[in-house]
Design a protein around this motif. Structure first.
Motif, PDB file in Angstrom:
ATOM      1  N   PHE A  34      37.679  42.059  32.232  1.00 50.11           N
ATOM      2  CA  PHE A  34      38.581  42.538  33.158  1.00 50.11           C
ATOM      3  C   PHE A  34      38.214  41.596  34.577  1.00 50.11           C
ATOM      4  N   VAL A  35      39.254  41.059  35.178  1.00 46.79           N
ATOM      5  CA  VAL A  35      38.978  40.239  36.520  1.00 46.79           C
ATOM      6  C   VAL A  35      39.426  41.046  37.699  1.00 46.79           C
ATOM      7  N   ALA A  36      40.765  41.211  37.645  1.00 44.06           N
ATOM      8  CA  ALA A  36      41.293  42.041  38.741  1.00 44.06           C
ATOM      9  C   ALA A  36      42.415  42.717  38.387  1.00 44.06           C
ATOM     10  N   ALA A  37      42.874  43.692  39.407  1.00 49.14           N
ATOM     11  CA  ALA A  37      44.087  44.589  39.094  1.00 49.14           C
ATOM     12  C   ALA A  37      44.788  45.103  40.552  1.00 49.14           C
ATOM     13  N   SER A  38      45.964  45.076  40.283  1.00 51.86           N
ATOM     14  CA  SER A  38      46.570  45.623  41.486  1.00 51.86           C
ATOM     15  C   SER A  38      47.713  46.704  41.070  1.00 51.86           C
ATOM     16  N   SER A  39      48.203  47.593  41.807  1.00 54.17           N
ATOM     17  CA  SER A  39      49.285  48.489  41.893  1.00 54.17           C
ATOM     18  C   SER A  39      50.424  47.370  42.123  1.00 54.17           C
ATOM     19  N   TRP A  40      51.464  47.565  41.552  1.00 52.48           N
ATOM     20  CA  TRP A  40      52.798  46.675  41.820  1.00 52.48           C
ATOM     21  C   TRP A  40      53.423  46.810  42.994  1.00 52.48           C
ATOM     22  N   ARG A  41      53.525  48.245  43.260  1.00 53.98           N
ATOM     23  CA  ARG A  41      54.447  48.324  44.535  1.00 53.98           C
ATOM     24  C   ARG A  41      53.771  48.612  45.726  1.00 53.98           C
ATOM     25  N   TYR A  42      52.403  48.964  45.688  1.00 52.55           N
ATOM     26  CA  TYR A  42      51.856  49.188  46.897  1.00 52.55           C
ATOM     27  C   TYR A  42      50.172  48.993  46.580  1.00 52.55           C
ATOM     28  N   GLY A  43      49.253  49.086  47.512  1.00 52.91           N
ATOM     29  CA  GLY A  43      47.926  48.932  46.946  1.00 52.91           C
ATOM     30  C   GLY A  43      47.486  50.040  46.210  1.00 52.91           C
ATOM     31  N   PRO A  44      46.457  50.035  45.814  1.00 53.79           N
ATOM     32  CA  PRO A  44      45.215  49.382  46.127  1.00 53.79           C
ATOM     33  C   PRO A  44      44.932  48.150  45.027  1.00 53.79           C
ATOM     34  N   THR A  45      43.869  47.397  45.370  1.00 58.95           N
ATOM     35  CA  THR A  45      43.412  46.404  44.222  1.00 58.95           C
ATOM     36  C   THR A  45      42.291  46.744  43.798  1.00 58.95           C
ATOM     37  N   TYR A  46      41.513  46.082  42.564  1.00 60.98           N
ATOM     38  CA  TYR A  46      40.317  46.424  41.889  1.00 60.98           C
ATOM     39  C   TYR A  46      40.066  45.043  41.570  1.00 60.98           C
ATOM     40  N   TYR A  47      38.483  44.646  41.631  1.00 62.74           N
ATOM     41  CA  TYR A  47      37.824  43.458  41.022  1.00 62.74           C
ATOM     42  C   TYR A  47      36.771  43.911  40.331  1.00 62.74           C
ATOM     43  N   ALA A  48      36.361  42.699  39.433  1.00 59.21           N
ATOM     44  CA  ALA A  48      35.206  42.683  38.799  1.00 59.21           C
ATOM     45  C   ALA A  48      34.009  42.346  39.593  1.00 59.21           C
ATOM     46  N   ASP A  49      32.874  42.912  39.525  1.00 59.54           N
ATOM     47  CA  ASP A  49      31.784  42.659  40.378  1.00 59.54           C
ATOM     48  C   ASP A  49      31.660  41.231  40.525  1.00 59.54           C
ATOM     49  N   SER A  50      31.779  40.296  39.511  1.00 61.11           N
ATOM     50  CA  SER A  50      31.451  38.823  39.495  1.00 61.11           C
ATOM     51  C   SER A  50      32.506  38.038  40.132  1.00 61.11           C
ATOM     52  N   VAL A  51      33.493  38.648  40.428  1.00 60.44           N
ATOM     53  CA  VAL A  51      34.704  37.924  41.512  1.00 60.44           C
ATOM     54  C   VAL A  51      34.617  38.448  42.648  1.00 60.44           C
ATOM     55  N   LYS A  52      34.328  39.598  43.109  1.00 62.12           N
ATOM     56  CA  LYS A  52      34.477  40.022  44.228  1.00 62.12           C
ATOM     57  C   LYS A  52      33.965  39.043  45.496  1.00 62.12           C
ATOM     58  N   GLY A  53      35.078  39.000  46.415  1.00 65.18           N
ATOM     59  CA  GLY A  53      34.653  38.461  47.470  1.00 65.18           C
ATOM     60  C   GLY A  53      35.204  36.769  47.308  1.00 65.18           C
ATOM     61  N   ARG A  54      35.460  36.481  46.124  1.00 67.39           N
ATOM     62  CA  ARG A  54      35.993  35.246  45.721  1.00 67.39           C
ATOM     63  C   ARG A  54      37.397  34.965  45.337  1.00 67.39           C
ATOM     64  N   PHE A  55      37.709  35.939  44.561  1.00 66.38           N
ATOM     65  CA  PHE A  55      39.327  36.140  43.989  1.00 66.38           C
ATOM     66  C   PHE A  55      39.902  37.014  44.636  1.00 66.38           C
ATOM     67  N   THR A  56      41.262  36.783  44.783  1.00 69.37           N
ATOM     68  CA  THR A  56      42.319  37.714  45.386  1.00 69.37           C
ATOM     69  C   THR A  56      43.590  37.833  44.561  1.00 69.37           C
ATOM     70  N   ILE A  57      43.809  38.996  44.351  1.00 70.30           N
ATOM     71  CA  ILE A  57      45.210  39.240  43.608  1.00 70.30           C
ATOM     72  C   ILE A  57      46.058  39.601  44.439  1.00 70.30           C
ATOM     73  N   SER A  58      47.235  39.092  44.426  1.00 68.19           N
ATOM     74  CA  SER A  58      48.341  39.430  45.155  1.00 68.19           C
ATOM     75  C   SER A  58      49.589  39.425  44.333  1.00 68.19           C
ATOM     76  N   ARG A  59      50.683  39.708  44.956  1.00 71.14           N
ATOM     77  CA  ARG A  59      52.151  39.755  44.415  1.00 71.14           C
ATOM     78  C   ARG A  59      52.972  39.700  45.428  1.00 71.14           C
TER      79      ARG A  59
END
Length: 121
Positions: free
Chosen positions: A47-72
């Motif tokens: 798992f890397v990152a996930a986001s609710s499609w219609r509204y927040g929130p977002t979740y990240y793996a610890d290994s990528v937190k602060g470096r990766f951003t999921i958006s839609r």
């Protein structure tokens, strides 16, 4: 059914950036969650990152937190993964996934074909 097409992978030097895209088509009204996973040959999908499609929130793996951003982009029905500060250990095939369940359920019915990301040291 939902179809997913990923793009944006490639070769980048350590410290560089890439943005992955995942375009959805078909029965997109059923999508509740979009996510990114990655897999290295011989290892389990991670798992890397996930986001609710219609509204927040977002979740990240610890290994990528602060470096990766999921958006839609709901108008384009496209999810993105902005990857900054890339490290050689980020090298993997990255997969986009879509699910009809809420993001915390973590269940995905549709997967993209994958896009290779290679980070050189």
């Amino acid at each position: 059914q939902v179809q997913l097409v990923e793009s944006g992978g490639g070769l980048v030097q350590a410290g560089g950036s890439l943005r992955l895209s995942c375009a959805a088509s078909g029965r997109t009204f059923s999508i509740a969650t979009m996510a990114w996973f990655r897999q290295v040959p011989g290892q389990e999908r991670e798992f890397v990152a996930a986001s609710s499609w219609r509204y927040g929130p977002t979740y990240y793996a610890d290994s990528v937190k602060g470096r990766f951003t999921i958006s839609r982009d709901n108008a384009r029905i496209t999810a993105y993964l902005q990857m900054n500060g890339l490290k050689p250990e980020d090298t993997a095939v990255y997969y986009c996934a879509a699910g009809s369940a809420p993001v915390l359920v973590g269940r995905y019915e549709t997967w993209g074909q994958g896009t290779q990301v290679t980070v050189s040291s």
